[in-house]
Design an enzyme around this catalytic site. Structure first.
Site, PDB file in Angstrom:
ATOM      1  N   SER A   1       4.574  48.223  40.442  1.00 38.88           N
ATOM      2  CA  SER A   1       4.197  46.989  39.800  1.00 38.88           C
ATOM      3  C   SER A   1       5.356  46.015  39.637  1.00 38.88           C
ATOM      4  O   SER A   1       5.819  45.439  40.605  1.00 38.88           O
ATOM      5  CB  SER A   1       3.557  47.324  38.454  1.00 38.88           C
TER       6      SER A   1
ATOM      7  N   ASP B   1      12.515  40.211  50.720  1.00 39.18           N
ATOM      8  CA  ASP B   1      12.021  39.106  51.538  1.00 39.18           C
ATOM      9  C   ASP B   1      12.979  37.920  51.562  1.00 39.18           C
ATOM     10  O   ASP B   1      13.072  37.211  52.566  1.00 39.18           O
ATOM     11  CB  ASP B   1      10.657  38.643  51.029  1.00 39.18           C
TER      12      ASP B   1
ATOM     13  N   LYS C   1       1.442  49.369  43.666  1.00 38.91           N
ATOM     14  CA  LYS C   1       0.581  48.836  42.601  1.00 38.91           C
ATOM     15  C   LYS C   1       0.650  47.316  42.646  1.00 38.91           C
ATOM     16  O   LYS C   1       1.520  46.708  42.052  1.00 38.91           O
ATOM     17  CB  LYS C   1       1.039  49.370  41.242  1.00 38.91           C
TER      18      LYS C   1
END
Length: 452
Positions: A315, A326, A340
């Site tokens: 999460s 990224d 999650k």
């Protein structure tokens, strides 16, 4: 009303105590007033439910009446309604659920970063309520509580067969009030009473160490209200102590999640600009974008960085790892994270209970959904395999005993350098150190470009 978003994968219950209760999800709570860095929309929720036909309500009422009249054991209407809500949410997905008023209150305490208690971590060891560790400087520490102390009574009530949650409720209380713990300890001829005055206890979610060659190590255990402040304080101290500051390891292993705004702030601390995470749902109010803020003081954007993850990273910790990956800010080392990636909205109900409902998915800057896929490391390093003669429970007992002896990696002062012996016990951390000592890595630039 404004909603507050939380990302959970399963958090520990700390009560002046610690260890225990768990939840799951990214979430939003209506009725609170946070600020979200980089949010492009205001967060006004729509709470207008679709009308339910009288025929459907009659069927539900008929079912409740039959159960109340004919079930062998008496059940209250409250129990039946709560069960019905839980059953309905349980048909949706693994992360939607119902919380009783008590469970909702515990969730709120969990994320505040402080509570009124005595400052001990507890666990059930061999079915006995046991002190894992008193937190330094707290009432329990000052009263002389020690790791391994067995709590045999709380305010005169025996703790045999008491659950961890029940013990938490008995030990917590208003600031300035007293609690009596009857303690059995090796060397005691008989149990002794410790009368301790409760105080406000801070919850520390950030821990740290350093290495001799200018590398810092920071571990985030979960994301709560003060995580960003604690992180910033460690980074400031490291910049002063580590000259030059050659690298940083951010350890998110087994971090189950926490507050969304804190995940954004943590990622923001390491980024100069760019998208951190975005969410998409059926309701347009659930479509949000979070960006890094340019020009913040205290940035460490130039320090080489490795993020450690494993299957226990869920999460909010996946938000941070995915953003730093990224944006080509950090190299990810370890094993694939939990996956999650759905957003839960926590909606308080009229009687103090609450409903946790999945409302959206979240995406990394490159447009990848983490849900059921996880964040994949750039460098895969498996943890030490479990020895054939060891069960998972035995390993947990050993780790608990190690923590009680204050021999864990972050149980020592942050200024005490990590030793080669400690690195040998942790192959993932050892590899992270090797990566930083041989910076820059070749595959840092091979990642997909983030969306704007």
């Amino acid at each position: 009303m404004v909603r507050k978003s939380w990302f959970w994968g399963g958090a520990a219950l700390v009560l002046g105590l610690g260890l225990g209760w768990s939840l799951a999800g990214p979430v939003s709570v209506f009725g609170q007033h946070p600020t979200f860095p980089g949010v492009s929309k205001n967060l006004q929720p729509s709470l207008s439910p679709a009308p339910i036909s009288d025929a459907k309500l009659k069927v539900f009422a008929q079912a409740l009446a039959l159960i109340e009249e004919q079930y062998p054991e008496p059940k209250t209407t409250k129990d039946l309604v709560y069960g019905a809500i839980q059953g309905t949410l349980g048909t949706l997905d693994p992360h939607s659920s119902f919380m009783t008023p008590e469970e909702f209150r515990e969730l709120q305490v969990e994320t505040k970063g402080q509570f009124s208690g005595i400052g001990i971590e507890i666990a059930l060891k061999d079915r006995v309520l046991t002190v894992v560790s008193p937190i330094e400087g707290t009432p329990a520490y000052q009263a002389g509580m020690q790791p391994g102390d067995q709590i045999v009574k709380i305010n005169g009530t025996p703790t045999k067969n008491v659950t961890l949650m029940e013990a938490v409720k008995l030990i917590r209380g208003p600031k300035g009030s007293k609690v009596t713990l009857t303690i059995n300890r090796e060397g005691f001829q008989q149990p002794k009473d410790f009368v301790i005055t409760r105080e406000i206890i801070p919850i520390r979610s950030v821990k740290a160490r350093i290495l001799d060659d200018g590398i810092g190590y920071i571990r985030v255990t979960h994301f709560q209200d003060k995580t960003d402040n604690d992180l910033r304080a460690f980074l400031k101290n490291m910049k002063q102590r580590l000259v030059p500051f050659k690298g940083l390891i951010l350890d998110l292993r087994n971090d189950p999640g926490g507050l969304l705004d804190q995940a954004v702030r943590v990622a923001d601390e390491f980024l100069r600009s760019g998208l951190i995470v975005y969410t998409e749902g059926r309701n347009r109010n659930q479509n949000m974008r979070f960006y890094a803020r340019a020009g913040q003081e205290g940035k460490v954007a130039n320090v080489p960085m490795v993020v450690l993850i494993n299957e226990g990273s869920a999460s909010a910790s996946e938000i941070v790892a995915g953003a730093l990956k990224d944006q080509k800010r950090a190299l990810i080392v370890g094993t694939k994270s939990f996956g999650k990636g759905s957003v839960q909205t926590i909606i308080p109900l009229e009687d103090g209970s609450a409903m946790r409902l999945t409302t959206a998915l979240y995406f990394t800057p490159s447009g990848v959904t983490i849900n059921e896929k996880g964040v994949h490391p750039d460098v895969v390093v498996e943890d030490k395999p479990l020895a054939p003669d060891k069960s998972v429970q035995k390993l947990r007992d050993e780790l608990l005993s190690q923590h009680m002896r204050r021999e864990g990696l972050t149980d020592k002062p942050w200024t005490q350098p990590i030793t080669p012996e400690e690195l040998e016990k942790d192959p993932q951390l050892k590899r992270a150190v090797e990566v930083l000592r041989n910076w820059p890595p070749k595959n840092l630039a091979k990642q997909p470009a983030p969306k704007s």
